[in-house]
Scaffold this active site. Structure first.
Site, PDB file in Angstrom:
ATOM      1  N   ARG A 192      41.171  46.257  33.352  1.00 17.02           N
ATOM      2  CA  ARG A 192      39.981  45.505  32.894  1.00 17.02           C
ATOM      3  C   ARG A 192      39.494  46.025  31.533  1.00 17.02           C
ATOM      4  NH1 ARG A 192      36.792  44.223  38.372  1.00 17.02           N
ATOM      5  NH2 ARG A 192      37.734  42.185  38.649  1.00 17.02           N
TER       6      ARG A 192
ATOM      7  N   LYS B 221      40.884  31.683  53.547  1.00 16.94           N
ATOM      8  CA  LYS B 221      39.978  30.619  53.972  1.00 16.94           C
ATOM      9  C   LYS B 221      40.070  29.325  53.180  1.00 16.94           C
ATOM     10  CE  LYS B 221      36.551  33.196  56.358  1.00 16.94           C
ATOM     11  NZ  LYS B 221      35.215  33.746  56.378  1.00 16.94           N
TER      12      LYS B 221
ATOM     13  N   GLY C 247      42.186  38.334  42.501  1.00 17.98           N
ATOM     14  CA  GLY C 247      42.603  39.727  42.644  1.00 17.98           C
ATOM     15  C   GLY C 247      43.817  39.921  43.538  1.00 17.98           C
TER      16      GLY C 247
ATOM     17  N   GLY D  53      36.269  35.432  41.346  1.00 19.25           N
ATOM     18  CA  GLY D  53      35.271  34.380  41.582  1.00 19.25           C
ATOM     19  C   GLY D  53      35.131  33.446  40.386  1.00 19.25           C
TER      20      GLY D  53
END
Ligand code: AMP
Length: 408
Positions: A50, A211, A364, A387
């Site tokens: 990052r 999900k 991720g 996200g």
């Protein structure tokens, strides 16, 4: 990270200022980065990718003679000072990566910070302490945002991983100062929005993970953009059940069954080819040493869970991927963290890497899967935001992007 030299030239994707539009020489730049890196128990950084991903923006600012003020969050300190979440280790690592002194300040606002910033010379770099040590950051408090803005002449947002959050340092600050995108933010938008909206075809979306509810927005948004959709992982069993199969103890979101049917109808209406697993690796427990069986959908049964796609599904999916020109992949094909259930994900990672296509990986888990398969270098672009990348793929406006200054 570029797999091939496919030029990505997307027009009108970002109608916002970028760092290159500004004359930054001698100016104080507040660069919001995403330095939310993993640390071990001794506070040693275990993965600095990052930090590395923002280096092009930081190096550009230094080379252009700006005064570089870096800021980030780290973890969830819940608005309180907690040494566990200090950015001090990031300052040290940055110093090494930049081969240049990075002055670490023990707060991000207040007299001491203002004093240190006022003494900065062109090309100097300071790193502020964790923004989330102040509860006002996550509340997008206007006074706090103003205090951050008062430190700088320009705000540069390069924190793609936090761009879906309307916080003081990602959105609020932009009200008070001219604001532009850094190179990382620009690149993320070019790939996740630009490529997705004007892809070279065939365009294939591969979705997986636990999900359906987490990916349904992406499926809905992509339903009229892609040529093929492949769904694997835990979320596939909701679709398989919606088609009338018994799925045993596999993961199912009952409340999503109707929506799953509607999505399948919409894909059919749009002439999008939809691929589900035709076989699974099943086990009674998620355990490396559990007994496993490979069964077709017709033989999924009570007491057993589908934990990976089977070899026939790997073949079906790999063929569907092989002629793609653009591929977007988000979510593993099974419980790939456990070796016994990782084969499907590893095979799909290789199929994506082998395709002569522009390949975009988001999230991720998928990033980790691609690393595990050893094919990182063969992927065109790996998104740094989980996200944020999902929200961009859902077609949503991200506060960290929409708040930037419009291009004239
Ligand atoms: P997500 O965050 O929704 O992308 O989900 C990623 C997680 O989904 C990973 O931790 C996987 O272990 C998990 N996963 C993938 N396939 C399955 C499955 N068939 N059953 C249960 N969990 C799964």
């Amino acid at each position: 990270m570029a797999k091939n030299n496919t030029p990505v030239e997307i027009k009108d994707t970002l109608n916002k200022l970028t760092i290159e539009d500004l004359n930054i020489k001698g100016k104080r730049l507040f660069i919001r980065a995403d330095f939310n890196v993993p640390l071990d128990d001794n506070l040693v950084i275990t993965d600095d990718s990052r930090i590395r991903s923002t280096l092009p923006t930081i190096n550009y600012a230094i080379d252009e003679g700006a005064k570089v003020i870096l800021a980030s969050h780290l973890g969830r300190p819940k608005g309180k000072i907690d040494p566990k979440y200090s950015l001090a280790p990031v300052a040290k690592r940055l110093q090494r990566l930049l081969n240049k002194e990075v002055m670490f300040l023990e707060d991000c606002v207040g007299g001491q910070v203002e004093n240190a910033v006022s003494k900065m010379k062109d090309g100097d770099v300071v790193l502020l302490e964790n923004l989330r040590f102040h509860p006002e950051e996550e509340k997008n408090d206007e006074t706090f945002a103003k205090a951050l803005a008062s430190l700088c002449d320009y705000f540069i947002n390069d924190a793609f991983g936090a761009a879906h959050r309307a916080h003081a340092s990602t959105a609020g600050i932009a009200k008070f100062v001219t604001s532009a995108a850094g190179f990382l933010l620009k690149k993320e938008i070019e790939y996740l929005k630009g490529v997705v909206n004007s892809p070279v075809r065939p365009f294939v979306a591969i979705l997986g993970g636990a999900k359906v509810s987490g990916k349904i927005g992406v499926l809905e948004n992509l339903a009229d953009k892609v040529d093929k959709v492949i769904v694997g992982g835990g979320m596939a069993y909701t679709f398989i059940k919606a088609k009338g199969y018994e799925v045993g103890d596999s993961m199912v979101e009952t409340e999503m069954l109707d929506l799953a049917k509607k999505i399948m109808d919409k894909l059919k209406k749009n002439n999008v080819k939809f691929y589900l697993p035709v076989d699974s690796v099943i086990a009674e427990t998620i355990d490396q040493y559990a007994e496993t069986k490979i069964v077709p959908n017709q033989e999924l049964c009570k007491g057993w869970k589908g934990l990976d796609i089977g070899p026939a599904s790997v073949k079906l999916f790999s063929e569907a991927i092989s002629n793609a020109k653009t591929i977007i992949w988000n979510g593993p094909m099974g419980v790939f963290e456990v070796d016994a259930f990782s084969r499907g994900t590893m095979a799909i990672a290789r199929a994506v890497a082998d395709a002569y296509a522009l390949t975009i990986v988001g999230g991720g888990d998928t990033d980790y899967a691609v690393h595990k398969a050893g094919v990182t270098d063969s992927i065109s672009f790996i998104s740094t935001g989980g996200g944020a990348s999902l929200e961009l793929l859902e077609g949503k406006d991200l506060p960290g992007i929409s708040s930037l200054t419009d291009k004239k």
